[in-house]
Design a protein around this motif. Structure first.
Motif, PDB file in Angstrom:
ATOM      1  N   PHE A 256       0.834  -1.217  -0.052  1.00 23.29           N
ATOM      2  CA  PHE A 256       0.125  -0.125  -0.121  1.00 23.29           C
ATOM      3  C   PHE A 256       0.754   1.320   0.110  1.00 23.29           C
ATOM      4  O   PHE A 256       0.687   1.978  -0.889  1.00 23.29           O
ATOM      5  CB  PHE A 256      -0.971  -0.229   1.477  1.00 23.29           C
TER       6      PHE A 256
ATOM      7  N   GLU B  54       2.785  -7.192  -8.437  1.00 18.60           N
ATOM      8  CA  GLU B  54       2.667  -7.259  -9.880  1.00 18.60           C
ATOM      9  C   GLU B  54       3.628  -6.276 -10.415  1.00 18.60           C
ATOM     10  O   GLU B  54       4.160  -5.222  -9.896  1.00 18.60           O
ATOM     11  CB  GLU B  54       1.216  -7.071 -10.165  1.00 18.60           C
TER      12      GLU B  54
ATOM     13  N   GLU C 140      -8.450  -2.323 -16.207  1.00 21.22           N
ATOM     14  CA  GLU C 140      -9.607  -2.264 -15.537  1.00 21.22           C
ATOM     15  C   GLU C 140     -10.646  -1.592 -16.394  1.00 21.22           C
ATOM     16  O   GLU C 140     -10.673  -0.406 -16.584  1.00 21.22           O
ATOM     17  CB  GLU C 140      -9.539  -1.710 -14.175  1.00 21.22           C
TER      18      GLU C 140
ATOM     19  N   ALA D  72     -14.888  -0.809 -16.404  1.00 22.25           N
ATOM     20  CA  ALA D  72     -15.872  -0.947 -15.412  1.00 22.25           C
ATOM     21  C   ALA D  72     -15.653  -1.566 -14.038  1.00 22.25           C
ATOM     22  O   ALA D  72     -16.746  -2.278 -13.670  1.00 22.25           O
ATOM     23  CB  ALA D  72     -17.282  -1.291 -15.999  1.00 22.25           C
ATOM     24  N   GLY D  73     -14.625  -1.245 -13.410  1.00 22.14           N
ATOM     25  CA  GLY D  73     -14.174  -1.952 -12.266  1.00 22.14           C
ATOM     26  C   GLY D  73     -13.523  -3.358 -12.294  1.00 22.14           C
ATOM     27  O   GLY D  73     -13.348  -4.169 -11.284  1.00 22.14           O
ATOM     28  N   LYS D  74     -13.780  -3.956 -13.596  1.00 19.65           N
ATOM     29  CA  LYS D  74     -13.190  -5.293 -13.533  1.00 19.65           C
ATOM     30  C   LYS D  74     -11.876  -5.349 -14.536  1.00 19.65           C
ATOM     31  O   LYS D  74     -11.954  -5.100 -15.471  1.00 19.65           O
ATOM     32  CB  LYS D  74     -14.460  -6.263 -14.381  1.00 19.65           C
ATOM     33  N   ARG D  75     -11.213  -6.400 -14.066  1.00 18.55           N
ATOM     34  CA  ARG D  75      -9.947  -6.374 -14.840  1.00 18.55           C
ATOM     35  C   ARG D  75     -10.317  -7.433 -15.985  1.00 18.55           C
ATOM     36  O   ARG D  75     -10.677  -8.471 -15.600  1.00 18.55           O
ATOM     37  CB  ARG D  75      -8.983  -7.100 -13.803  1.00 18.55           C
TER      38      ARG D  75
END
Lengths: 360, 341
Positions: free
Chosen positions: B19, B32, B71, B73-76
Motif C-alpha cells: 500500500f 505485480e 480495468e 468498469a471495475g473489472k480486470r
C-alpha cells in the motif's frame, strides 16, 4: 409477527430474493471498487496520521486525536474492508488487492481461520444449535434453548471482558478450546489449530506494545497507551455491532439437521437469525455495513456497501410474505442484547420461555 | 518457533508495504508488474502503439507478446499483445494494438487509455521467436494485425545488423495500413530487405509463390488469420513457424456432455461425464478440491479457471474468458477446462 409459509410460498420468497441478488450482481462495477479503494486509502491515511500524532505529538489533544484516528483506522480495516473483502465480495473485480481468499486483516485472528469459522461455518449453519459455533461463541448463553451451566451466572462479566479483548476472542474462536477442554479435540489438533493464531497474535502484540513504543523513545508510554486504547475502541465497537446482529430479542435459533433445506428455507433461516441496526451512512460504513446484518446474511458475497440500497426491497418482500424484519436503533438493540445476556445468565424459570423463539 | 507465517507475509508485505509503495508511486508494487502509459502513437486510423514504462522488466525476445491487464468498469480483463519495441530497451516497452470492430478491450485501449494510465503487465511469453542463430534467408509473412510480432522481429534484426536476406510479405486490405511506410523506408536503406505489400484482394498461394519464388528455400514465419497461415504453409510446402492470435474458441457444449478437466497445479487430467457441478464431478473422479458450504456462499472452493467455458448455475452467467475466478460448487463445465488446482 412472522407467518409460517407454505412450501410454495417459501420457494416464491426465495425466488424473489434470488432475483434481487441477480439484479444487484449485474450492476456491480466501477463505483463498488472505487468505494472500497477509497476505504483502503482512508484506513492507510488514518493509521499513518494516528501513529504520527501519538509518536511525535505532545499534550492531551494530539493524544486524543491520534488515538481516535488509529482506532478508526482499525475499525474500518477490520469491518468495512477486511470482513467484506474476505467474504469474496470484490472477487469479481479481479484485483489481487481485493482477493477474498488471500486478504489478511489487521487483527490477531488469521484470515484463513476466519474464512473457515465465519464464511463457512457461521454463514452456512447460521443459528443452528450444535452447528453454528457463533451462538454465544460456545461460552455465553444467549438463548433459552442452550443448556444452563453455573458459569453462565458470571456471563455479564465475561461478556464485558470479551468486549474489551474481542480481537483475541475472535482469534481463539477457531482453536476450539472448549472442545479440547471437553476432551472432544486432541492436543495435537489444538496445537495445529493454534499455530497460525499464536504467530500472528505475537506479531500484532509486538508491533503495538513493543516495537512502536520503543521507536517513540521518550513518548513510549504515550504510544503504548494510545495503541491500547485504539485496540480497545475497535474491540468494543466490533463486539457491540456483532452482538446486535444476532443476539437481540426476537432472533431465532434453530434445531434442524439441515437435510434437504431448500434455498427458500435457507433464506428464511438467515432472515430470522439476524437483526439490523438503524443509522446514517457514516454509522453503516463504520459498522462495515453489518448494521445491515439481515442483508449480509441473505447476500454474504455482495459488496456490503450495496446493502442500504437493497434493504428497502428486502423489507418489501418480507412484508409481502408476512415475515418480520428485526430492526431498531443502536440503543434499542444494544439494550436488548444486554437484557438477554442478563436474563439467560439464570436458568429458565418455570414455564417462562425464552424470548428467543425456536423453529423446529 | 519461527514467527514468520503466511499471515505475516500477506499482512505486512502484500498489504502494508505494498500500500505504501503504491501511494508513493502508482507503478510500484511488490505483487505485480505495473506500467505507466508514457506515449500513444497513431500508426493508422485503426492501429495505435502504446509506449509503456514498466516499474521493472525481465526482458523479452522479439516476436513475443505480453499479457496486459486493464480495468474496465471495475473489472480486470486480460489480453495479450505483441511487443513491438526492441528487446534491449528495458525502460520502455511498446505494444501495438489494432482496433477490433466491436472489441471491448481494444476499443477501451483506443478510446479511454491516456498518457498516465496505469496498466498491469504479465510476463512476456510466446515461442514465435527467431532462433539464437538467425537463419540467413528468411520470409516473414503477415496478414492484417498479424504484422505486430513480425514488426518486432524486423526491428530487432535491423537493430542487431543481422538482416542478410529477408523478404517481408504484408497482406492488407488497404495500402494505407499501419507500418507500410516504415517497411518501405527500411527497404530503401537495407539491400538485404525486400518488402512485398499485397493490398486489396485476398492473397492466394499462387500470388505468394509468384511474388516470392524461392519461398520453399527460406525459413518461414507467419502470423495472421488462420486461412492465411494455411496458404503460406501450402505455398512453402514444408513446416513453418506460426503465431496464432485468437485461440480456437471452445465449442460450448451442453452441460452434461463429457469433457476433460486439466488440473494445472496437480498436473492431472480428469474426464468428467454426466450431470453435476464441477465440485461433484471432481469428487466423483477421486479429487479432493477445497470446499465448504456447497451452495455458493462461503467462497472456499473458488479457483482460477485458466481456460474453457463454465456456466454458473447460481447466476446463469457464462465464464468464457481465460483466467477468471469460478466457484466449483455452483459451476458446470461447458466444454474442456483448465483449472489452477
Amino acid at each position: 409477527m412472522t407467518r409460517t409459509l407454505t412450501p410454495a410460498e417459501t420457494a416464491a420468497f426465495g425466488a424473489e430474493l434470488d432475483a434481487l441478488r441477480t439484479r444487484t450482481l449485474a450492476d456491480l462495477g466501477q463505483r463498488d471498487v472505487d468505494h472500497i479503494r477509497k476505504m483502503i486509502r482512508l484506513v492507510g491515511y488514518t493509521e499513518v496520521a494516528g501513529r504520527a500524532l501519538l509518536h511525535f505529538g505532545f499534550g492531551p489533544l494530539s493524544f486524543l486525536v491520534g488515538t481516535s484516528a488509529l482506532g478508526l483506522s482499525k475499525i474500518l480495516e477490520n469491518m468495512e474492508v477486511g470482513h467484506n473483502v474476505m467474504h469474496g465480495q470484490y472477487d469479481w473485480a479481479g484485483d489481487p488487492a481485493l482477493d477474498g481468499k488471500h486478504y489478511e486483516w489487521d487483527t490477531s485472528c488469521t484470515g484463513d481461520d476466519w474464512r473457515h469459522s465465519h464464511n463457512y461455518e457461521h454463514h452456512t449453519f447460521t443459528n443452528v444449535l450444535g452447528k453454528d459455533r457463533d451462538i454465544g461463541y460456545q461460552f455465553l448463553r444467549v438463548s433459552g434453548e442452550q443448556r444452563w451451566q453455573p458459569h453462565h451466572l458470571f456471563q455479564p462479566v465475561s461478556a464485558a471482558l470479551l468486549a474489551l479483548l474481542f480481537q483475541y476472542g475472535v482469534g481463539l474462536h477457531d482453536l476450539r478450546l472448549a472442545e479440547s477442554a471437553a476432551g472432544k479435540q486432541s492436543f495435537a489438533e489444538l496445537r495445529a489449530r493454534a499455530s497460525g493464531f499464536l504467530k500472528k497474535a505475537a506479531w500484532q502484540f509486538g508491533r503495538d506494545y513493543v516495537a512502536y513504543p520503543l521507536l517513540a523513545g521518550l513518548n513510549a508510554p504515550r504510544v503504548l497507551v494510545g495503541n491500547l486504547l485504539a485496540n480497545a475502541m475497535r474491540n468494543v465497537w466490533s463486539f457491540a455491532i456483532i452482538f446486535c446482529g444476532h443476539f437481540p430479542e426476537g432472533v431465532s435459533v434453530f434445531r434442524t439437521d439441515l437435510d434437504g433445506e431448500t434455498r427458500g428455507e435457507w433464506y428464511l433461516r438467515q432472515l430470522n437469525g439476524s437483526a439490523n441496526i438503524e443509522g446514517g451512512r457514516a454509522f453503516h460504513v463504520a459498522s462495515g455495513h453489518l448494521s445491515h446484518q439481515i442483508e449480509h446474511h441473505l447476500f454474504p458475497d455482495i459488496p456490503a456497501a450495496r446493502y442500504p440500497e437493497m434493504a428497502p426491497a428486502v423489507r418489501a418482500i418480507c412484508e409481502r410474505y408476512g415475515q418480520s424484519y428485526n430492526t431498531g436503533s443502536f440503543a434499542k438493540q444494544l439494550g436488548s442484547v444486554a437484557r438477554q445476556i442478563a436474563r439467560f445468565s439464570l436458568p429458565n424459570q418455570g414455564h417462562r420461555r425464552s424470548l428467543l423463539t425456536t423453529v423446529q | 518457533m519461527l514467527l514468520l507465517s503466511t499471515a505475516w507475509r500477506r499482512l505486512y508485505l502484500d498489504r502494508h508495504a505494498n500500500f505504501l509503495l503504491g501511494e508513493l508511486r502508482p507503478t510500484w508494487s511488490l505483487r505485480e508488474r505495473r506500467a505507466r502509459v508514457v506515449d500513444i502513437i497513431d500508426e493508422s486510423t485503426d492501429t495505435k502503439t502504446f509506449v509503456l514504462a514498466p516499474s521493472r522488466w525481465p526482458g523479452h525476445t522479439a516476436g513475443q507478446y505480453v499479457p496486459v491487464d486493464l480495468e474496465i468498469a471495475g473489472k480486470r480483463v486480460r489480453r495479450c499483445y505483441s511487443i513491438t519495441s526492441l528487446p534491449g530497451d528495458r525502460r520502455r516497452v511498446a505494444i501495438t494494438v489494432k482496433r477490433v470492430p466491436g472489441g471491448r478491450v481494444s476499443g477501451f485501449l483506443h478510446d479511454h487509455v491516456r498518457r498516465g494510465t496505469i496498466v498491469t503487465l504479465g510476463d512476456p511469453a510466446g515461442d514465435f521467436v527467431l532462433p539464437e542463430r538467425v537463419p540467413a534467408r528468411l520470409a516473414l509473412v503477415a496478414g492484417g494485425s498479424g504484422i505486430t510480432p513480425i514488426l518486432g522481429m524486423l526491428r530487432d534484426l535491423v537493430d542487431r545488423a543481422e538482416l542478410t536476406d529477408v523478404v517481408v510479405v504484408y497482406a492488407v486490405r488497404e495500402d494505407r495500413a499501419a507500418f507500410v511506410d516504415e517497411f518501405h523506408h527500411h527497404a530503401v536503406d537495407l539491400p538485404g530487405l525486400r518488402v512485398v505489400v499485397h493490398a486489396g484482394a485476398h492473397l492466394t498461394a499462387a500470388d505468394l509463390v509468384a511474388r516470392v519464388p524461392d519461398l520453399a528455400t527460406r525459413e518461414v514465419y507467419t502470423c495472421g488469420p488462420a486461412p492465411l497461415m494455411d496458404l503460406v504453409a501450402a505455398a512453402a510446402g514444408k513446416p513453418i513457424h506460426r503465431e496464432r492470435f485468437v485461440a480456437a474458441i471452445p465449442a460450448t457444449r451442453s452441460a452434461n456432455a463429457p469433457a476433460r478437466v486439466h488440473l494445472a497445479i496437480a498436473d492431472r487430467t480428469v474426464a468428467i461425464d454426466g450431470s453435476g457441478t464441477l465440485l461433484e464431478q471432481l469428487e466423483r473422479a477421486g479429487e479432493r478440491p477445497a470446499h465448504g458450504c456447497r451452495m455458493g456462499i462461503c467462497n472456499t472452493c473458488r479457483c482460477t479457471k485458466r481456460s474453457g467455458v463454465v456456466e454458473d448455475l447460481a447466476t446463469g452467467a457464462l465464464s468464457t474468458e481465460p483466467d477468471q475466478e469460478i466457484r466449483l460448487c455452483t459451476s458446470v463445465a461447458r466444454g474442456d477446462l483448465e483449472l489452477a488446482l
